[in-house]
Design an enzyme around this catalytic site. Structure first.
Site, PDB file in Angstrom:
ATOM      1  N   PRO A  88     -31.563  -4.660  20.106  1.00  0.00           N
ATOM      2  CG  PRO A  88     -29.719  -6.412  20.205  1.00  0.00           C
ATOM      3  CD  PRO A  88     -30.590  -5.568  19.837  1.00  0.00           C
ATOM      4  CD  GLU A 115     -23.714  -9.716  14.627  1.00  0.00           C
ATOM      5  OE1 GLU A 115     -23.032  -9.093  15.759  1.00  0.00           O
ATOM      6  OE2 GLU A 115     -23.793 -10.759  14.653  1.00  0.00           O
ATOM      7  NE  ARG A 153     -50.973 -11.607  30.580  1.00  0.00           N
ATOM      8  CZ  ARG A 153     -51.545 -10.981  32.174  1.00  0.00           C
ATOM      9  NH1 ARG A 153     -51.128  -9.802  31.801  1.00  0.00           N
ATOM     10  NH2 ARG A 153     -52.352 -11.202  32.804  1.00  0.00           N
ATOM     11  CG  ASP A 168     -56.474  -5.609  42.943  1.00  0.00           C
ATOM     12  OD1 ASP A 168     -56.343  -6.951  43.528  1.00  0.00           O
ATOM     13  OD2 ASP A 168     -56.434  -4.999  44.037  1.00  0.00           O
TER      14      ASP A 168
HETATM   15  C1  21W Z   1     -28.591  -9.147  19.268  1.00  0.00           C
HETATM   16  C2  21W Z   1     -28.362  -8.389  17.209  1.00  0.00           C
HETATM   17  C3  21W Z   1     -26.913  -9.011  19.187  1.00  0.00           C
HETATM   18  C4  21W Z   1     -26.862  -7.530  16.935  1.00  0.00           C
HETATM   19  C5  21W Z   1     -21.325  -9.699  20.292  1.00  0.00           C
HETATM   20  C6  21W Z   1     -20.762 -10.055  19.214  1.00  0.00           C
HETATM   21  C7  21W Z   1     -34.076  -7.485  19.532  1.00  0.00           C
HETATM   22  C8  21W Z   1     -33.211  -8.667  20.788  1.00  0.00           C
HETATM   23  C9  21W Z   1     -33.521  -8.379  19.823  1.00  0.00           C
HETATM   24  C10 21W Z   1     -29.078  -9.299  17.870  1.00  0.00           C
HETATM   25  C11 21W Z   1     -26.468  -8.396  18.753  1.00  0.00           C
HETATM   26  C12 21W Z   1     -33.948  -7.947  21.291  1.00  0.00           C
HETATM   27  C13 21W Z   1     -22.661  -9.744  18.923  1.00  0.00           C
HETATM   28  C14 21W Z   1     -32.564  -8.232  24.233  1.00  0.00           C
HETATM   29  C15 21W Z   1     -31.920  -9.119  21.531  1.00  0.00           C
HETATM   30  C16 21W Z   1     -32.595  -8.747  18.597  1.00  0.00           C
HETATM   31  C17 21W Z   1     -30.160  -9.675  17.838  1.00  0.00           C
HETATM   32  C18 21W Z   1     -25.703  -7.382  18.344  1.00  0.00           C
HETATM   33  C19 21W Z   1     -23.744  -9.412  18.593  1.00  0.00           C
HETATM   34  N1  21W Z   1     -22.080  -9.322  20.485  1.00  0.00           N
HETATM   35  N2  21W Z   1     -34.110  -8.318  23.366  1.00  0.00           N
HETATM   36  N3  21W Z   1     -21.754  -9.966  17.934  1.00  0.00           N
HETATM   37  N4  21W Z   1     -31.870  -9.169  23.390  1.00  0.00           N
HETATM   38  N5  21W Z   1     -31.722  -9.499  18.660  1.00  0.00           N
HETATM   39  N6  21W Z   1     -24.213  -7.617  18.121  1.00  0.00           N
HETATM   40  O1  21W Z   1     -30.992  -9.860  21.817  1.00  0.00           O
HETATM   41  O2  21W Z   1     -32.607  -8.337  17.145  1.00  0.00           O
HETATM   42  S1  21W Z   1     -35.183  -7.108  20.911  1.00  0.00           S
END
Ligand code: 21W
Length: 247
Positions: A88, A115, A153, A168
């Site tokens: 993320p 996490e 794709r 295009d």
């Molecule tokens: C999501 C891991 C959030 C860690 C508050 C309390 C990969 C992803 C992921 C994940 C956190 C992508 C928290 C868009 C995504 C992924 C798992 C941070 C969470 N917040 N693209 N706990 N969104 N997500 N801690 O989540 O691995 S690409």
């Protein structure tokens, strides 16, 4: 194009491989979607891939050793591969990045769970970090599928002749025009007459106008960063006059 996905849930990719354009691209040998189970590289007797965070707190962290061993194994098979951590905190994925990724023959996609992954993996094992958007998933697997599908794709031949639309320049950066199929009258709503006329030039013009106005109404921010053509400015002026008459 060869994708190797590192995950603790390789079965998630079974149905992904088995349907639609991805299945056809695999059958045509345009892509390979291989998976490596990170758990296979865990060395303790419970095959643990997570552990408690140093410093305390909720949740677990993906252990570095199994992940590093899995990445090394993937790189051994594909020495020229780029490695991408799905996270993320990565750069937000878009169509332009997808186009850039088509330049690589081999991608290793690393899916975190829990996490997050131990920070020390990022330093030496990762070329790029990619997010698919600002919302919270439970792991990188769905994000990896989004990336694979978007890149696939764009590979010539995977859509069956439809790929030309992507290049295009005329439609680039605009939303697609409206689409209609039979019946001509659906619950009192008619297909625009011009589409039934057979006048290809007029149809092309109508579709372009549809694209411009749908973009203005649904995604106005897309018009602000775009160099509008003379034709597009004319479309906007025409509708500006029509709307001005009404207000
Ligand atoms: C999501 C891991 C959030 C860690 C508050 C309390 C990969 C992803 C992921 C994940 C956190 C992508 C928290 C868009 C995504 C992924 C798992 C941070 C969470 N917040 N693209 N706990 N969104 N997500 N801690 O989540 O691995 S690409």
């Amino acid at each position: 194009m060869h994708f190797t996905v590192l995950t603790i849930f390789p079965e998630m990719f079974d149905s992904f491989r088995a349907h639609g354009i991805i299945k056809r691209a695999i059958d045509q040998k345009k892509i390979v979607v291989a998976t490596i189970n990170i758990r296979d590289f865990a060395t303790d007797r419970h095959q643990m891939t997570d552990d408690r965070p140093y410093g305390g707190g909720n949740g677990m962290v993906m252990k570095p050793e199994p992940l590093a061993a899995a990445i090394r194994a993937a790189k051994e098979k594909a020495p020229s591969a780029r490695s991408v951590l799905m996270t993320p905190q990565g750069h937000k994925f878009n169509q332009q990045m997808a186009r850039q990724l088509t330049a690589f023959d081999e991608l290793i996609l690393i899916c975190g769970r829990y996490e997050g992954v131990d920070e020390r993996i990022g330093d030496d094992f990762i070329d790029y970090e990619i997010s698919i958007g600002d919302y919270v998933l439970t792991g990188g697997e769905l994000a990896a599928m989004v990336l694979i599908e978007t890149v696939t794709r764009l590979i010539p031949g995977t859509l069956g002749g439809e790929n030309s639309a992507e290049k295009d320049s005329f439609s680039e950066g605009l939303l697609e025009h409206a689409h209609y199929t039979r019946p001509r009258n659906f619950e009192g709503r008619r297909v625009p007459e011009v589409l039934l006329s057979g006048h290809h030039q007029e149809i092309e013009q109508w579709r372009h106008e549809s694209s411009v106005m749908r973009t203005l109404l649904k995604r106005p921010e897309l018009l602000q960063t775009r160099n509008l053509s003379e034709q597009e400015i004319d479309v906007l002026k025409k509708w500006y006059r029509i709307i001005k008459e009404l207000i």
